[in-house]
Design an enzyme around this catalytic site. Structure first.
Site, short mmCIF file in Angstrom:
data_model
loop_
_atom_site.label_atom_id
_atom_site.label_comp_id
_atom_site.label_asym_id
_atom_site.label_seq_id
_atom_site.Cartn_x
_atom_site.Cartn_y
_atom_site.Cartn_z
N ASP A 109 0.85 -1.19 0.00
CA ASP A 109 0.00 0.00 0.00
C ASP A 109 0.88 1.24 0.00
OD1 ASP A 109 -3.22 0.52 0.96
OD2 ASP A 109 -1.81 2.20 1.10
N ASN A 169 -13.18 -3.37 1.97
CA ASN A 169 -14.25 -2.38 2.05
C ASN A 169 -15.09 -2.48 0.79
OD1 ASN A 169 -13.19 -1.35 4.50
ND2 ASN A 169 -11.71 -0.13 3.36
N GLN A 182 -14.60 2.36 1.11
CA GLN A 182 -13.91 2.02 -0.15
C GLN A 182 -13.59 3.30 -0.92
OE1 GLN A 182 -16.01 -0.63 -2.87
NE2 GLN A 182 -14.13 -1.02 -4.03
N VAL A 211 -11.02 3.06 -3.65
CA VAL A 211 -10.61 2.62 -4.99
C VAL A 211 -11.57 1.51 -5.41
CG1 VAL A 211 -8.79 1.60 -6.39
CG2 VAL A 211 -8.19 3.21 -4.56
N HIS A 257 -10.17 -5.17 -3.60
CA HIS A 257 -8.86 -5.38 -2.98
C HIS A 257 -9.05 -5.85 -1.55
CE1 HIS A 257 -10.02 -1.12 -2.67
NE2 HIS A 257 -9.45 -1.11 -1.46
N HIS A 272 -7.07 -5.85 2.01
CA HIS A 272 -5.94 -5.28 2.76
C HIS A 272 -5.40 -6.38 3.67
CE1 HIS A 272 -7.02 -0.89 2.19
NE2 HIS A 272 -8.20 -1.43 1.96
P1 5GP Z 1 -9.82 1.44 0.24
O1 5GP Z 1 -9.95 2.72 1.03
O2 5GP Z 1 -10.44 1.57 -1.13
O3 5GP Z 1 -10.29 0.23 0.97
O4 5GP Z 1 -8.28 1.22 0.05
C1 5GP Z 1 -7.55 1.79 -0.99
C2 5GP Z 1 -6.10 1.69 -0.63
O5 5GP Z 1 -5.35 1.90 -1.79
C3 5GP Z 1 -5.64 2.73 0.41
O6 5GP Z 1 -5.09 2.04 1.53
C4 5GP Z 1 -4.63 3.55 -0.34
O7 5GP Z 1 -3.54 3.96 0.48
C5 5GP Z 1 -4.18 2.62 -1.46
N1 5GP Z 1 -3.78 3.29 -2.68
C6 5GP Z 1 -4.42 4.29 -3.33
N2 5GP Z 1 -3.76 4.63 -4.46
C7 5GP Z 1 -2.67 3.81 -4.52
C8 5GP Z 1 -1.60 3.68 -5.46
O8 5GP Z 1 -1.52 4.36 -6.47
N3 5GP Z 1 -0.67 2.73 -5.19
C9 5GP Z 1 -0.74 1.93 -4.07
N4 5GP Z 1 0.24 1.03 -3.91
N5 5GP Z 1 -1.74 2.03 -3.17
C10 5GP Z 1 -2.69 2.95 -3.39
#
Ligand code: 5GP
Length: 112
Positions: free
Chosen positions: A29, A85, A92, A94, A98, A100
């Site tokens: 991440d 999420n 969520q 992205v 995914h 985590h």
């Molecule tokens: P969510 O909030 O959708 O469950 O988690 C998205 C995760 O993607 C977050 O922990 C955020 O830090 C990570 N993330 C967002 N953009 C990027 C990226 O460009 N590269 C990487 N490696 N992680 C990302």
């Protein structure tokens, strides 16, 4: 705005890769919330768990086993958390499925 994880799968945006096979990609991440914070994603376009279907059963199971294998590689196999999420109100950000994988510190706090 393009979906960042779709772009990572296509190789258009770099990532710190941890694991890859034909179906799954895992990478660190960009803003880690624990000493180990790895994202495990399918290469197939699935928005979130709510968007997954019966035909994704094996893929979802394999993603969890990849999480377990990475946890072992990182030495956190006895204490880790896998979280996903599904939907904006669930956190969520992205919209490509995914998991985590979190570990390396105490995770005994609340989930939300
Ligand atoms: P969510 O909030 O959708 O469950 O988690 C998205 C995760 O993607 C977050 O922990 C955020 O830090 C990570 N993330 C967002 N953009 C990027 C990226 O460009 N590269 C990487 N490696 N992680 C990302």
């Amino acid at each position: 705005m393009k979906n960042v994880f779709e772009e990572i799968v296509k190789g258009n945006i770099p990532c710190d890769k941890v694991f890859e096979n034909e179906r799954i990609l895992a990478f660190n991440d960009i803003a880690p919330q624990a000493p180990v914070h790895v994202l495990i994603i399918p290469k197939k376009s699935i928005t979130n768990i709510a968007d997954a279907s019966e035909e994704d059963s094996a893929l979802l199971g394999e993603m969890l086993l990849v999480a377990k294998a990475i946890a072992k590689t990182r030495g956190i196999e006895d204490n880790f958390r896998v979280v996903t999420n599904s939907g904006p109100e669930a956190g969520q950000g992205v919209f490509h499925l995914h998991f985590h994988l979190l570990g390396g510190r105490s995770l005994s706090g609340r989930l939300g």
